[in-house]
Design a protein around this motif. Structure first.
Motif, PDB file in Angstrom:
ATOM      1  N   UNK A  35      -5.339  50.102  69.095  1.00 44.99           N
ATOM      2  CA  UNK A  35      -5.342  49.700  70.505  1.00 44.99           C
ATOM      3  C   UNK A  35      -4.651  48.354  70.603  1.00 44.99           C
ATOM      4  N   UNK A  36      -4.529  47.856  71.831  1.00 43.38           N
ATOM      5  CA  UNK A  36      -3.885  46.556  71.987  1.00 43.38           C
ATOM      6  C   UNK A  36      -4.673  45.488  71.240  1.00 43.38           C
ATOM      7  N   UNK A  37      -3.985  44.644  70.475  1.00 40.67           N
ATOM      8  CA  UNK A  37      -4.716  43.586  69.773  1.00 40.67           C
ATOM      9  C   UNK A  37      -5.340  42.589  70.751  1.00 40.67           C
TER      10      UNK A  37
ATOM     11  N   UNK B 171       2.323  47.222  91.630  1.00 45.70           N
ATOM     12  CA  UNK B 171       2.327  46.433  90.400  1.00 45.70           C
ATOM     13  C   UNK B 171       1.574  45.135  90.638  1.00 45.70           C
ATOM     14  N   UNK B 172       0.976  44.616  89.567  1.00 43.86           N
ATOM     15  CA  UNK B 172       0.350  43.294  89.657  1.00 43.86           C
ATOM     16  C   UNK B 172       1.230  42.308  88.890  1.00 43.86           C
ATOM     17  N   UNK B 173       1.512  41.181  89.517  1.00 37.30           N
ATOM     18  CA  UNK B 173       2.275  40.124  88.853  1.00 37.30           C
ATOM     19  C   UNK B 173       1.302  39.006  88.500  1.00 37.30           C
ATOM     20  N   UNK B 174       1.375  38.518  87.268  1.00 34.14           N
ATOM     21  CA  UNK B 174       0.533  37.382  86.904  1.00 34.14           C
ATOM     22  C   UNK B 174       1.416  36.256  86.372  1.00 34.14           C
ATOM     23  N   UNK B 175       0.932  35.032  86.509  1.00 38.62           N
ATOM     24  CA  UNK B 175       1.682  33.941  85.896  1.00 38.62           C
ATOM     25  C   UNK B 175       0.935  33.382  84.694  1.00 38.62           C
ATOM     26  N   UNK B 176      -0.306  33.757  84.534  1.00 35.08           N
ATOM     27  CA  UNK B 176      -1.105  33.267  83.405  1.00 35.08           C
ATOM     28  C   UNK B 176      -1.207  34.363  82.349  1.00 35.08           C
ATOM     29  N   UNK B 177      -0.835  34.062  81.098  1.00 30.72           N
ATOM     30  CA  UNK B 177      -0.915  35.084  80.045  1.00 30.72           C
ATOM     31  C   UNK B 177      -2.332  35.591  79.797  1.00 30.72           C
ATOM     32  N   UNK B 178      -3.323  34.747  80.103  1.00 32.52           N
ATOM     33  CA  UNK B 178      -4.705  35.178  79.899  1.00 32.52           C
ATOM     34  C   UNK B 178      -5.088  36.229  80.935  1.00 32.52           C
ATOM     35  N   UNK B 179      -4.740  35.963  82.199  1.00 30.10           N
ATOM     36  CA  UNK B 179      -4.959  36.974  83.249  1.00 30.10           C
ATOM     37  C   UNK B 179      -4.193  38.234  82.884  1.00 30.10           C
ATOM     38  N   UNK B 180      -2.939  38.044  82.484  1.00 30.84           N
ATOM     39  CA  UNK B 180      -2.065  39.164  82.147  1.00 30.84           C
ATOM     40  C   UNK B 180      -2.711  40.060  81.097  1.00 30.84           C
ATOM     41  N   UNK B 181      -3.156  39.427  80.014  1.00 30.30           N
ATOM     42  CA  UNK B 181      -3.751  40.187  78.918  1.00 30.30           C
ATOM     43  C   UNK B 181      -5.031  40.903  79.351  1.00 30.30           C
ATOM     44  N   UNK B 182      -5.868  40.186  80.080  1.00 28.47           N
ATOM     45  CA  UNK B 182      -7.149  40.774  80.486  1.00 28.47           C
ATOM     46  C   UNK B 182      -6.934  41.932  81.456  1.00 28.47           C
ATOM     47  N   UNK B 183      -6.095  41.714  82.450  1.00 29.02           N
ATOM     48  CA  UNK B 183      -5.851  42.774  83.443  1.00 29.02           C
ATOM     49  C   UNK B 183      -5.165  43.979  82.804  1.00 29.02           C
ATOM     50  N   UNK B 184      -4.207  43.679  81.930  1.00 23.12           N
ATOM     51  CA  UNK B 184      -3.403  44.759  81.356  1.00 23.12           C
ATOM     52  C   UNK B 184      -4.148  45.524  80.270  1.00 23.12           C
ATOM     53  N   UNK B 185      -4.798  44.775  79.373  1.00 19.09           N
ATOM     54  CA  UNK B 185      -5.362  45.433  78.196  1.00 19.09           C
ATOM     55  C   UNK B 185      -6.862  45.671  78.255  1.00 19.09           C
ATOM     56  N   UNK B 186      -7.549  44.938  79.123  1.00 17.82           N
ATOM     57  CA  UNK B 186      -9.010  45.027  79.064  1.00 17.82           C
ATOM     58  C   UNK B 186      -9.646  45.712  80.264  1.00 17.82           C
TER      59      UNK B 186
END
Lengths: 636, 258
Positions: free
Chosen positions: A246-248, A486-501
């Motif tokens: 799965x996604x790391x 689509x959702x656009x994020x500017x924070x990698x933490x938001x990005x990772x959580x929304x995308x992978x979690x």
């Protein structure tokens, strides 16, 4: 042939007993250790079988990750393949001892066999070269990540002995037989010249002695495998087969309704894969060498965590006792920035990060024991839905006078600004700029405004799964009320959580980080940059963009389009990038032990002599600016 | 040892406060409520005393709208054993009447030690603890920063005042109001939250206490007003001499100070 008498019945009985005894000891020790794995919980690791088989070829046989370190990669490759070929030849050796006309299937064919022997010799030599390279690395130019244990030395000596004794016995046999048809082994042929002047009887005696010595070393080695770190011979291929596919970036989901225990306190709270990992560790220390906590003299080393847990597992066996405070200390657990370097660089896909995450979950959810600064962070998230604790009604204020239509349920792009971009002064500049770009391109977008809540990353990464799930649930519900594409994020933490979690909780959305979004626009020539800046720029990779989501090139493409100066890399970049120190909720905790991570990273920036450091993460931005300010270098 | 903690649910410190149309209260919509922060010190102290003494029982009470159940639930999640809600009907109560109702409730529950925050951060009245103590005719120490047990019937209470620490020795039962510094409030574990979900919050109606609150009200809030907005600061430009001249002119002509 008449010079070598066939094995007598007595010899065969002795040989058989020796083999059976050593095999039993080997199996017993192996069983005694591996059975403990089954004390772990279930884990979903039986999916994607074709990909898992591919892993075996690419990473086990092909050594893909081991080769990330060239020197150790090559020496290990030599020893590994030497071992495999020699193992086959031992079957041949023993078969011939019992049955005069024994032939290996396929390889034993008269046409192929001579080539097999050549191959065996060739790989035997490679193994010896590998051993010499390994000894040099351990005793002449030892990297800090390695610790010289007795075990490591014993193993190398055993490998050397087993290969060279084989050569010796083989050449003695050749000099007795002098029958090229029976052995084309080039080593034997050449070494046999040494014994030309020896009397036949002596050669026969030496041959028999060396044959038995060779056999005893092989069998001794067999027993030593499960007793030592050489157990990895058996466990690594299994652990690699069952690696996380799965996604790391996603931590394992915790079902708060069904589970009765939260996080890990005992070995039985871990999954069987977590326990298998402990046996798979080869003590190579690559995790430690890349760990920002370890490198800034904090109490954590991922290698030590794994090894101490292994030691504890062997000591506790099936009587489980609490691990925190014994095998792993609280300050080790809280030193982790969740940067992901440990799992990224582990050649055998061990996951120290998830184990530390499970400990955090136990401490927070069951014991309510955590650095006290986090209490405030949690309360802020609970009440005002952002870690800063600024009133939640203020969330949409940063867009003032930009004239945008927020909370537009029909817009095709949803800009999930995140807390930093909404509440932190410096990061508001970033989000406002991004909005201006979107507006100038007439993108159909909207923001959630006060409907937005923190993505939950600071809670989840510090073990507060309950708070995370509350926040995630709230956002997922909100997303479902909007009709975006689509959702656009500017924070990698938001990005990772929304995308992978979020998908773990039924939230499947297409998510894009603004660095990819902008790079694509530039590529499509929709976004044109009229003026290039002349400064040299260095780019600081964010852990959650790079290592966890494999986005390294897009931000660099933007920089190259933006500047006519050079893009220079720091000492640590791409997947070896050094954490800014704020991930894993560390943004909200004091950094009291060791050196400051962000200062260490700022040193790397200074060393590049670049005029601008670029970042694609709000946390990194804050940390890098603080680091450079402390070094008396102004915002550049 | 029965410990009763009186708490109040208040708007979050960051909440955006709007006065309602009658100008006697605030607009509730959009406001997030929290346990009054000083009451959290009182709750924590109750838990610490319970953990120290073997025979202590803890209860939390509050007076308020149905939403105050959340505050009680949070207190239960921290480890308080019993929660009582006194539903507040439509009428507006003042400090005396509220304290009276609380005192009656505490009497019904039984008490050795009553803890509360030094004041609620919404109206900052700081009266409840004192009035309860007076009505029950028991000692009251405000602004406690440390509570020590001498034995089961006597305690030492420290309170910090400018330049000194006062130490009182008092007999139980008593009312103590908590100040920042008394302790570091804990964060509820998930275990606690799960257990709290199963606990029952009991209700005691004001009528059941035999009170007609309207007869008790001694003060009436007539109007809420926003403070006048602070005028912006003025920056005087020009060099030192020019700026000084401007300053003198300003002080004389506009501010009329000199």
């Amino acid at each position: 042939m008449d010079n070598i008498p066939p094995f007598s019945l007595l010899n065969k009985i002795i040989l058989l007993s020796l083999i059976l005894i050593s095999l039993s000891i080997f199996s017993y020790i192996l069983y005694d250790r591996l059975r403990l794995i089954f004390l772990g919980k279930k884990a979903k690791r039986f999916n994607k079988i074709p990909l898992r088989i591919k892993t075996l070829f690419l990473y086990v046989l092909g050594h893909k990750k081991v080769f990330a370190y060239a020197y150790s990669g090559i020496l290990h490759f030599f020893i590994f393949w030497g071992f495999i070929i020699l193992a086959v030849s031992y079957i041949d050796l023993l078969g011939k001892a019992f049955f005069l006309n024994f032939k290996l299937p396929i390889l034993g064919n008269n046409l192929i066999y001579p080539y097999f022997l050549d191959l065996r010799d060739f790989f035997g030599i490679l193994a010896i070269i590998g051993v010499i390279l390994a000894l040099m690395r351990r005793f002449i130019f030892k990297p800090e990540r390695l610790e010289n244990s007795k075990e490591a030395l014993i193993i190398l000596i055993l490998i050397f002995l087993v290969v060279s004794m084989g050569f010796l016995s083989e050449s003695l046999r050749y000099s007795l037989e002098k029958n090229p048809a029976n052995s084309l082994s080039f080593i034997a042929k050449n070494l046999a010249l040494l014994f030309n002047n020896f009397p036949k009887e002596k050669i026969l005696l030496y041959y028999e002695l060396s044959w038995w010595a060779h056999l005893i070393i092989i069998l001794g080695f067999l027993i030593y495998i499960p007793l030592s770190k050489h157990l990895h011979l058996i466990t690594c291929p299994i652990a690699e087969f069952f690696r996380n596919l799965d996604s790391p970036g996603a931590l394992p989901y915790l079902d708060l309704e069904k589970e009765e225990r939260f996080g890990a306190e005992l070995f039985s709270d871990f999954s069987w894969k977590d326990l298998l990992d402990l046996y798979a560790c080869t003590e190579c220390g690559r995790c430690q060498e890349n760990c920002p906590a370890y490198l800034t003299k904090k109490p954590l080393s991922p290698k030590k965590v794994i090894l101490n847990l292994k030691k504890e597992l062997l000591a506790q066996k099936e009587i489980f006792k609490p691990l925190i405070g014994k095998a792993v200390a609280e300050d080790e657990i809280w030193s982790c920035t969740t940067c992901g370097n440990c799992q990224e660089h582990c050649p055998v896909f061990i996951e120290p990060l998830n184990k530390i995450a499970e400990f955090k979950r136990h401490l927070v959810l069951t014991q309510s024991k955590f650095p006290k600064e986090l209490t405030l962070c949690y309360r802020n998230l609970e009440v005002n839905l952002n870690p800063w604790g600024i009133g939640y009604m203020e969330r949409e204020k940063f867009v003032h006078n930009l004239e945008i239509n927020i909370k537009n349920k029909e817009a095709s792009l949803l800009y999930f600004a995140g807390c930093a971009a909404s509440f932190d002064e410096r990061n508001k500049k970033v989000s406002r700029s991004l909005i201006k770009i979107l507006k100038s391109l007439e993108v159909d977008f909207t923001l959630l405004g006060t409907d937005e809540a923190c993505c939950g990353d600071p809670a989840r990464r510090t073990g507060n799964e309950y708070l995370y799930q509350n926040l995630a649930q709230k956002n997922i519900q909100t997303f479902k009320n909007y009709k975006f594409k689509k959702i656009l994020t500017s924070c990698p933490h938001c990005f990772n959580t929304l995308k992978n979690e979020y998908s773990q909780m039924g939230g499947n959305f297409e998510v894009i980080h603004h660095s990819v979004f902008l790079a694509d626009l530039i590529k499509e020539k929709k976004l044109k940059l009229f003026k290039k800046i002349p400064q040299t720029i260095t780019y600081h990779d964010s852990c959650y963009l790079g290592r966890f989501n494999n986005i390294y090139d897009h931000p660099r493409q933007i920089i190259q389009n933006l500047s006519s100066g050079k893009l220079v890399e720091m000492t640590h970049h791409h997947n070896k990038s050094f954490c800014c120190g704020a991930g894993g909720g560390k943004m909200w905790m004091e950094e009291l032990q060791g050196e400051k991570i962000y200062i260490k990273r700022a040193d790397e920036v200074v060393k590049t002599k670049s005029q601008i450091v670029a970042s694609a993460c709000p946390y990194c931005l804050t940390m890098m600016e603080d680091g450079l300010k402390e070094k008396n270098i102004d915002e550049r | 040892m029965k410990i009763v903690v009186c708490i109040k649910q208040v708007p979050d410190t960051e909440a955006y406060i709007k006065i309602n149309s009658q100008k006697t209260s605030i607009e509730e919509s959009g406001i997030k409520y929290i346990i009054n922060p000083y009451d959290e010190f009182a709750l924590e102290e109750a838990l610490r005393i319970k953990e120290k003494l073997n025979n202590a029982e803890t209860a939390v009470i509050t007076l308020g709208a149905p939403r105050t159940q959340e505050a009680l639930r949070s207190a239960l999640a921290l480890g308080i054993e019993k929660a009582v809600l006194i539903p507040q009907e439509d009428f507006i109560l003042d400090n005396f009447s509220s304290a009276f109702i609380l005192a009656k409730t505490v009497e019904r529950l039984g008490y050795d030690l009553i803890l509360c925050g030094k004041q609620a951060i919404d109206d900052d009245m700081a009266q409840t603890g004192g009035i309860i103590a007076s009505l029950l005719n028991i000692p009251f120490v405000s602004l406690a920063t440390k509570i020590e047990f001498i034995d089961n019937s006597q305690i030492k209470v420290h309170r910090e005042i400018e330049g000194f620490t006062e130490v009182f020795k008092i007999k139980l039962p008593a009312v103590i109001s908590a100040q920042k510094g008394l302790n570091e409030p804990r964060y509820a574990s998930l275990m606690g939250i799960m257990q709290a979900k199963k606990k029952i919050i009991s209700e005691i109606k004001i009528q059941d206490l035999g009170i007609n609150p309207e007869n008790l009200i001694k003060t009436k809030l007539t109007r809420l007003e926003y403070p006048s907005p602070r005028s912006q600061g003025k920056i005087l430009d020009g060099d030192l001499k020019e700026a000084a001249q401007k300053l003198v002119k300003f002080l004389r002509e506009e501010a009329k100070i000199i």
